[in-house]
Design a protein around this motif. Sequence first.
Motif, PDB file in Angstrom:
ATOM      1  N   THR A  32       0.836  -1.205   0.000  1.00 54.40           N
ATOM      2  CA  THR A  32       0.000   0.000   0.000  1.00 54.40           C
ATOM      3  C   THR A  32       0.872   1.258   0.000  1.00 54.40           C
ATOM      4  OG1 THR A  32      -0.348  -0.533   2.351  1.00 54.40           O
ATOM      5  CG2 THR A  32      -2.215  -0.823   0.876  1.00 54.40           C
ATOM      6  N   LEU A  58       1.724   9.943   9.424  1.00 50.39           N
ATOM      7  CA  LEU A  58       0.415   9.434   9.861  1.00 50.39           C
ATOM      8  C   LEU A  58      -0.151   8.439   8.861  1.00 50.39           C
ATOM      9  CD1 LEU A  58      -1.063  12.887  10.942  1.00 50.39           C
ATOM     10  CD2 LEU A  58      -0.096  11.113  12.433  1.00 50.39           C
ATOM     11  N   ARG A 128      18.243   5.199   4.544  1.00 49.24           N
ATOM     12  CA  ARG A 128      17.507   5.202   3.273  1.00 49.24           C
ATOM     13  C   ARG A 128      17.127   6.628   2.878  1.00 49.24           C
ATOM     14  NH1 ARG A 128      12.064   1.759   2.779  1.00 49.24           N
ATOM     15  NH2 ARG A 128      11.298   3.351   4.169  1.00 49.24           N
ATOM     16  N   ARG A 146       5.980   7.828  13.076  1.00 46.82           N
ATOM     17  CA  ARG A 146       5.539   6.628  12.340  1.00 46.82           C
ATOM     18  C   ARG A 146       5.558   5.404  13.263  1.00 46.82           C
ATOM     19  NH1 ARG A 146       9.496   6.687   7.355  1.00 46.82           N
ATOM     20  NH2 ARG A 146       8.499   4.709   6.836  1.00 46.82           N
TER      21      ARG A 146
HETATM   22  P1  B4P Z   1       5.519   1.793   3.687  1.00 41.24           P
HETATM   23  O1  B4P Z   1       5.839   2.173   2.307  1.00 41.24           O
HETATM   24  O2  B4P Z   1       4.704   0.556   3.922  1.00 41.24           O
HETATM   25  O3  B4P Z   1       6.952   1.661   4.307  1.00 41.24           O
HETATM   26  P2  B4P Z   1       7.813   1.280   5.528  1.00 41.24           P
HETATM   27  O4  B4P Z   1       6.940   0.823   6.654  1.00 41.24           O
HETATM   28  O5  B4P Z   1       8.615   2.488   5.696  1.00 41.24           O
HETATM   29  O6  B4P Z   1       8.913   0.178   5.177  1.00 41.24           O
HETATM   30  P3  B4P Z   1       9.328  -1.354   5.121  1.00 41.24           P
HETATM   31  O7  B4P Z   1       9.112  -2.154   6.375  1.00 41.24           O
HETATM   32  O8  B4P Z   1       8.728  -1.905   3.860  1.00 41.24           O
HETATM   33  O9  B4P Z   1      10.884  -1.254   5.043  1.00 41.24           O
HETATM   34  P4  B4P Z   1      11.934  -1.613   3.938  1.00 41.24           P
HETATM   35  O10 B4P Z   1      11.959  -3.043   3.555  1.00 41.24           O
HETATM   36  O11 B4P Z   1      11.758  -0.644   2.829  1.00 41.24           O
HETATM   37  O12 B4P Z   1       4.714   2.996   4.424  1.00 41.24           O
HETATM   38  C1  B4P Z   1       4.916   4.378   4.227  1.00 41.24           C
HETATM   39  C2  B4P Z   1       3.690   5.217   4.662  1.00 41.24           C
HETATM   40  O13 B4P Z   1       2.548   4.952   3.787  1.00 41.24           O
HETATM   41  C3  B4P Z   1       3.104   5.003   6.054  1.00 41.24           C
HETATM   42  O14 B4P Z   1       3.796   5.723   7.054  1.00 41.24           O
HETATM   43  C4  B4P Z   1       1.637   5.499   5.868  1.00 41.24           C
HETATM   44  O15 B4P Z   1       1.541   6.908   5.926  1.00 41.24           O
HETATM   45  C5  B4P Z   1       1.283   5.066   4.476  1.00 41.24           C
HETATM   46  N1  B4P Z   1       0.588   3.754   4.411  1.00 41.24           N
HETATM   47  C6  B4P Z   1       1.074   2.636   3.776  1.00 41.24           C
HETATM   48  N2  B4P Z   1       0.210   1.609   3.914  1.00 41.24           N
HETATM   49  C7  B4P Z   1      -0.841   2.073   4.656  1.00 41.24           C
HETATM   50  C8  B4P Z   1      -2.038   1.467   5.146  1.00 41.24           C
HETATM   51  N3  B4P Z   1      -2.313   0.167   4.920  1.00 41.24           N
HETATM   52  N4  B4P Z   1      -2.898   2.211   5.891  1.00 41.24           N
HETATM   53  C9  B4P Z   1      -2.632   3.503   6.129  1.00 41.24           C
HETATM   54  N5  B4P Z   1      -1.520   4.148   5.702  1.00 41.24           N
HETATM   55  C10 B4P Z   1      -0.618   3.449   4.963  1.00 41.24           C
HETATM   56  O16 B4P Z   1      13.302  -1.351   4.698  1.00 41.24           O
HETATM   57  C11 B4P Z   1      13.693  -0.087   5.172  1.00 41.24           C
HETATM   58  C12 B4P Z   1      15.189   0.094   5.022  1.00 41.24           C
HETATM   59  O17 B4P Z   1      15.912  -0.897   5.770  1.00 41.24           O
HETATM   60  C13 B4P Z   1      15.662  -0.050   3.576  1.00 41.24           C
HETATM   61  O18 B4P Z   1      16.581   0.957   3.305  1.00 41.24           O
HETATM   62  C14 B4P Z   1      16.331  -1.425   3.529  1.00 41.24           C
HETATM   63  O19 B4P Z   1      17.389  -1.481   2.600  1.00 41.24           O
HETATM   64  C15 B4P Z   1      16.853  -1.572   4.954  1.00 41.24           C
HETATM   65  N6  B4P Z   1      16.882  -2.970   5.381  1.00 41.24           N
HETATM   66  C16 B4P Z   1      15.932  -3.918   5.143  1.00 41.24           C
HETATM   67  N7  B4P Z   1      16.292  -5.101   5.696  1.00 41.24           N
HETATM   68  C17 B4P Z   1      17.499  -4.878   6.325  1.00 41.24           C
HETATM   69  C18 B4P Z   1      18.390  -5.716   7.095  1.00 41.24           C
HETATM   70  N8  B4P Z   1      18.128  -7.000   7.335  1.00 41.24           N
HETATM   71  N9  B4P Z   1      19.511  -5.145   7.591  1.00 41.24           N
HETATM   72  C19 B4P Z   1      19.810  -3.854   7.356  1.00 41.24           C
HETATM   73  N10 B4P Z   1      19.001  -3.006   6.626  1.00 41.24           N
HETATM   74  C20 B4P Z   1      17.870  -3.528   6.122  1.00 41.24           C
END
Ligand code: B4P
Length: 190
Positions: A32, A58, A128, A146
């Motif tokens: 999403t 948010l 990131r 967040r």
């Molecule tokens: P999202 O886009 O879902 O993102 P996220 O929670 O930031 O990241 P994710 O857990 O996927 O982390 P990633 O693998 O990228 O949400 C963004 C926003 O959208 C929300 O705040 C909200 O506002 C809105 N939203 C989305 N869905 C919604 C819903 N259902 N309802 C309401 N609002 C919604 O990893 C992050 C970083 O860590 C990367 O740089 C990666 O390279 C690094 N990484 C990953 N694994 C690693 C490891 N093992 N070791 C070291 N680094 C690592």
Amino acid sequence: MLNLVLFGPPGAGKGTQSQKLIEKYGLIHLSTGDLLRGEISQGTELGLEAKKLMDEGLLVPDAVVIGMISNKLDANKTAKGFIFDGFPRTVAQAEALDELLKSKQSAISGMIALQVNDTELEHRLLLRGKDSGRPDDANPEIIRKRVKEYNDKTAPVAGFYKDQHKFTSINGMGSIDEIFAAIDHVIASY
Ligand code: B4P
């Protein structure tokens, strides 16, 4: 069908692990966050509304994300299964997803939660933020907001799947490949 929910706080690695799961299992990836960023980059009305909330750390309203997921399920009727990444993020979204899947004679196979501590989350997201251009990754105050949204509104979603005996938690700290191996082990048990 294999229908997985990848769960965890912002930066837990849901998007990263989803890419590896797509390669191995040929599932359709429904993030999403990505769908909302797509709306923002196209400058749609929905995107403009979502951007204000996302930039502040948010959640966007349930009806918006449920509608997006419903459209994607309809557009992929012959899929082998789906990875739900960043959805459901509230109990209302989880209930709506169950109903949507039931209407298609399907169900969630399991939720896999990635456990990562707050210090590591902040470190990953700030790293990131240096080149992602994502406003919500650039600022420690927004990142903490967040994580608070996650603790207040999203963490209870785990209980929803625990009640259905579909919840497994794994250590999300370690190398990307180690974490993927742990996820794969859980999938093998379904
Ligand atoms: P999202 O886009 O879902 O993102 P996220 O929670 O930031 O990241 P994710 O857990 O996927 O982390 P990633 O693998 O990228 O949400 C963004 C926003 O959208 C929300 O705040 C909200 O506002 C809105 N939203 C989305 N869905 C919604 C819903 N259902 N309802 C309401 N609002 C919604 O990893 C992050 C970083 O860590 C990367 O740089 C990666 O390279 C690094 N990484 C990953 N694994 C690693 C490891 N093992 N070791 C070291 N680094 C690592």
